[in-house]
Design a protein around this motif. Structure first.
Motif, PDB file in Angstrom:
ATOM      1  N   THR A 251       3.470  -1.736   8.345  1.00  0.00           N
ATOM      2  CA  THR A 251       2.586  -3.232   8.311  1.00  0.00           C
ATOM      3  C   THR A 251       2.095  -4.026   9.365  1.00  0.00           C
TER       4      THR A 251
ATOM      5  N   GLN B  69       0.711  -1.050   0.136  1.00  0.00           N
ATOM      6  CA  GLN B  69      -0.307   0.029  -0.048  1.00  0.00           C
ATOM      7  C   GLN B  69       0.542   1.081  -0.138  1.00  0.00           C
ATOM      8  N   GLY B  70       2.031   1.287   0.795  1.00  0.00           N
ATOM      9  CA  GLY B  70       3.200   2.115   0.752  1.00  0.00           C
ATOM     10  C   GLY B  70       3.258   2.828  -0.565  1.00  0.00           C
TER      11      GLY B  70
ATOM     12  N   SER C  97       7.358   4.902   3.397  1.00  0.00           N
ATOM     13  CA  SER C  97       6.590   3.846   2.821  1.00  0.00           C
ATOM     14  C   SER C  97       7.261   2.243   2.331  1.00  0.00           C
TER      15      SER C  97
ATOM     16  N   GLY D  62       8.186   2.428   9.753  1.00  0.00           N
ATOM     17  CA  GLY D  62       7.474   2.051   9.089  1.00  0.00           C
ATOM     18  C   GLY D  62       7.865   0.893   8.696  1.00  0.00           C
TER      19      GLY D  62
ATOM     20  N   SER E 133       7.628   0.296   5.182  1.00  0.00           N
ATOM     21  CA  SER E 133       6.506  -0.587   5.342  1.00  0.00           C
ATOM     22  C   SER E 133       6.614  -1.960   4.329  1.00  0.00           C
TER      23      SER E 133
ATOM     24  N   TYR F 209       1.294   5.166  -2.223  1.00  0.00           N
ATOM     25  CA  TYR F 209       1.471   6.787  -1.521  1.00  0.00           C
ATOM     26  C   TYR F 209       3.256   7.338  -1.943  1.00  0.00           C
TER      27      TYR F 209
END
Length: 416
Positions: free
Chosen positions: A325, A157-158, A267, A321, A270, A161
């Motif tokens: 997760t 998902q990071g 991110s 980060g 993550s 962004y």
């Protein structure tokens, strides 16, 4: 002579992605969710380019994010009642149409129409994230594969962004904000269609009317779930505060790229944390893993209080980060264990909303404290400390211990 069972084969991401429908569902969901990262930036750039000013553009961007978060529990419940495809496709069509219509609103409806279109676009965001989490048990009956898929899903998902804002900036620079909004709408529609037309999504059936009327399904307010969601507002608060703090760092050190580099490092952490976490089979309880990850998530923010320089700060944020997760993946497993079978998607949507509300609060407060370096740098740790405190208080209420989460298929319990 004793015979022992051979060790289970090691889980690989190739095995996960090679399972039927996994690559399609994951890829489609990531593509369909790109508007989450692209639309707020494209809306802001469109507003400033059209002469409305950055203040109004910022308001529109915030309204889009807030309305999409608030709509998640409603669309999640609609999925539980009417199925995924019946919700995803109409929502994607409306969302895309409203985003495309926004650039045309300036000469005609002015700020009022633009605000209505933005709020409408947020409210019609397809609930792809909650829908995907509800599909994993049926797509991957093996709990070890499901564990890896959830970690991969959460970790990637990071990328949204990182890629989303960069793509908007490139399209705006080469063409215009209107083109960026059009591409945003197209990507959302294509990704959602890929998911909604996949067999697992089409086969997902609403829970029976009888089960939806049972007392256990009507209640989505068990103490464990409520405390879990409250704790996740602290996680979101930390993320929102970090985003504003990175901008303050960029201004203080006169390095504009820091405002993007620091969130990108977070991110990236993550993503890497998710890849590592998903490759192992973990012993112990999910609640203990959740609390342990929350503890390291808090510890990772503490170096910021020492007001490090740009390089040290960028490296430091990768640590929380990486454990974000783990926190989110364990939170989804816990939600699956505690939520009534007929309201799984809605429960996932409340989880998403809790993080989103916390992120909005962190952004707002960090904005007010941006001129105070120590307070701004400490805010992410404050949010993480709040989350950990609630998790510790809720430890005994966070579901069954030592057992894999129960799976769900078509609104009913299944055994992996």
């Amino acid at each position: 002579m004793s015979l022992t069972a051979p060790p289970a084969p090691r889980i690989t991401y190739r095995a996960v992605l090679g399972s039927p429908y996994v690559a399609r569902l994951l890829g489609g969901t990531l593509t369909g969710r790109l508007p989450n990262a692209m639309a707020p930036v494209a809306i802001l750039l469109w507003a400033t380019a059209s002469g409305s000013g950055i203040a109004f553009g910022g308001l529109l961007s915030a309204l889009y994010g807030l309305s999409s978060a608030l709509a998640q529990p409603v669309t999640g419940r609609l999925m539980d009642r009417h199925g995924q495809s019946a919700v995803h496709l109409p929502a994607a069509l409306l969302n895309s149409a409203l985003l495309v219509a926004l650039p045309a609103s300036g000469p005609y409806g002015g700020p009022t129409l633009a605000t209505a279109l933005v709020i409408g676009g947020g409210l019609t965001m397809p609930p792809l994230e909650a829908g995907l989490r509800a599909l994993w048990p049926s797509v991957l009956p093996d709990p070890r594969l499901r564990h890896a898929a959830l970690a991969l899903d959460t970790g990637t998902q990071g990328l949204l962004y990182i890629v989303g804002p960069l793509l908007v900036a490139a399209l705006t620079s080469a063409y215009s904000p209107a083109v960026a909004l059009t591409v945003t709408a197209a990507l959302g529609l294509v990704g959602t269609t890929v998911v909604a037309l996949a067999a697992p999504s089409r086969r997902w059936r609403r829970a029976s009317s009888t089960s939806l009327q049972s007392p256990s399904v009507r209640r989505l307010t068990s103490p464990g779930l409520v405390l879990l969601f409250v704790s996740l507002t602290g996680i979101g608060f930390a993320i929102g505060a970090m985003n504003v703090w990175s901008i303050a760092m960029a201004e203080h050190h006169e390095q504009d790229m820091l405002s993007g580099v620091i969130p990108a490092a977070f991110s990236t952490g993550s993503l890497l944390g998710g890849l590592v976490y998903g490759r192992r089979t973990w012993t112990g309880t999910t609640a203990n893993r959740l609390i342990a990850a929350g503890s390291v998530f808090l510890a990772g923010w503490l170096p910021l209080v020492a007001l490090p320089g740009p390089l040290a700060a960028t490296v430091a944020v990768a640590v929380p980060g990486a454990f974000l997760t783990v926190v989110v993946a364990c939170a989804y497993v816990t939600t699956d264990a505690l939520a009534p079978a007929g309201r799984t998607s809605e429960a996932y949507a409340w989880l998403i909303l809790a993080i989103g509300v916390g992120q909005s609060a962190g952004t707002a407060l960090a904005g007010r404290l941006a001129e105070h370096p120590l307070a701004s740098a400490a805010l992410p740790a404050v949010g993480a400390a709040f989350a950990l405190t609630i998790l510790l208080a809720a430890r005994r209420r966070l579901g069954p211990t030592g057992q894999p989460p129960r799976g769900r298929l078509r609104g009913r319990h299944t055994t992996p």
